[in-house]
Design an enzyme around this catalytic site. Structure first.
Site, PDB file in Angstrom:
ATOM      1  N   HIS A  76      13.382  -0.587 -12.814  1.00  0.00           N
ATOM      2  CA  HIS A  76      12.940  -0.827 -14.185  1.00  0.00           C
ATOM      3  C   HIS A  76      13.922  -0.190 -15.176  1.00  0.00           C
ATOM      4  O   HIS A  76      14.320  -0.828 -16.165  1.00  0.00           O
ATOM      5  CB  HIS A  76      11.525  -0.270 -14.366  1.00  0.00           C
ATOM      6  CG  HIS A  76      10.865  -0.685 -15.622  1.00  0.00           C
ATOM      7  ND1 HIS A  76      10.575   0.215 -16.628  1.00  0.00           N
ATOM      8  CD2 HIS A  76      10.425  -1.885 -16.051  1.00  0.00           C
ATOM      9  CE1 HIS A  76       9.985  -0.424 -17.619  1.00  0.00           C
ATOM     10  NE2 HIS A  76       9.883  -1.709 -17.301  1.00  0.00           N
ATOM     11  N   ASP A  77      14.336   1.049 -14.912  1.00  0.00           N
ATOM     12  CA  ASP A  77      15.333   1.708 -15.761  1.00  0.00           C
ATOM     13  C   ASP A  77      16.630   0.909 -15.790  1.00  0.00           C
ATOM     14  O   ASP A  77      17.248   0.747 -16.844  1.00  0.00           O
ATOM     15  CB  ASP A  77      15.639   3.124 -15.253  1.00  0.00           C
ATOM     16  CG  ASP A  77      14.561   4.135 -15.582  1.00  0.00           C
ATOM     17  OD1 ASP A  77      13.645   3.815 -16.373  1.00  0.00           O
ATOM     18  OD2 ASP A  77      14.635   5.261 -15.043  1.00  0.00           O
TER      19      ASP A  77
END
Length: 150
Positions: free
Chosen positions: A92-93
């Site tokens: 996600h990052d």
């Protein structure tokens, strides 16, 4: 008598090396960078697996200049109640950081958050009974946090 100025070989080598380094650093990322980024940030398990393989071999992707940095689940636990959400948070990052760098974050945020939730649900699929229910609830809470606050 005329004197010729001849640079020592070491000076020539350093000058040539500096020129080559500055030329190579000016080279743009491969043209397929947006497609590669997209392929690693889809909701499917195959996309998550491809990302995990690439992350394990980042050097092979160095010409793409991806931002691989992560703080995992930020200020939330990486493994809440023992549920291993850390890798889902790393992917996600990766999506957030790289789409922001490409100035295309707003058009991709919903899909990145959906992919995050899909990753969390795949983690929870390994459990059953009350443990699965607890994991699913925690996954939903994490998803809601990134959807509303991310």
């Amino acid at each position: 008598m005329r004197r010729r100025l001849i640079a020592p070989p070491a000076t020539l080598a350093l000058t040539l090396s500096a020129a080559l380094l500055s030329a190579s650093s000016a080279v743009a990322a491969p043209a397929d960078k947006p497609q590669v980024l997209s392929s690693w940030t889809q909701t499917s398990a195959s996309s998550a697996n491809a990302f995990a393989a690439a992350r394990a071999n980042q050097g092979a992707w160095s010409s793409y200049s991806f931002d691989w940095s992560t703080d995992y689940c930020s200020s939330s636990p990486d493994n809440p109640a023992g549920f291993p959400f850390k890798n889902a948070c790393a992917r996600h990052d990766f999506g957030y950081r790289n789409y922001k760098a490409a100035n295309t974050f707003d058009t991709n945020k919903a899909r990145l958050d959906d992919a995050f939730y899909a990753d969390l649900k795949r983690v929870c699929a390994a459990y059953s009974g009350l443990k699965k229910t607890a994991c699913d609830g925690t996954a939903w809470t994490y998803y809601q946090a990134v959807d509303k606050l991310g």
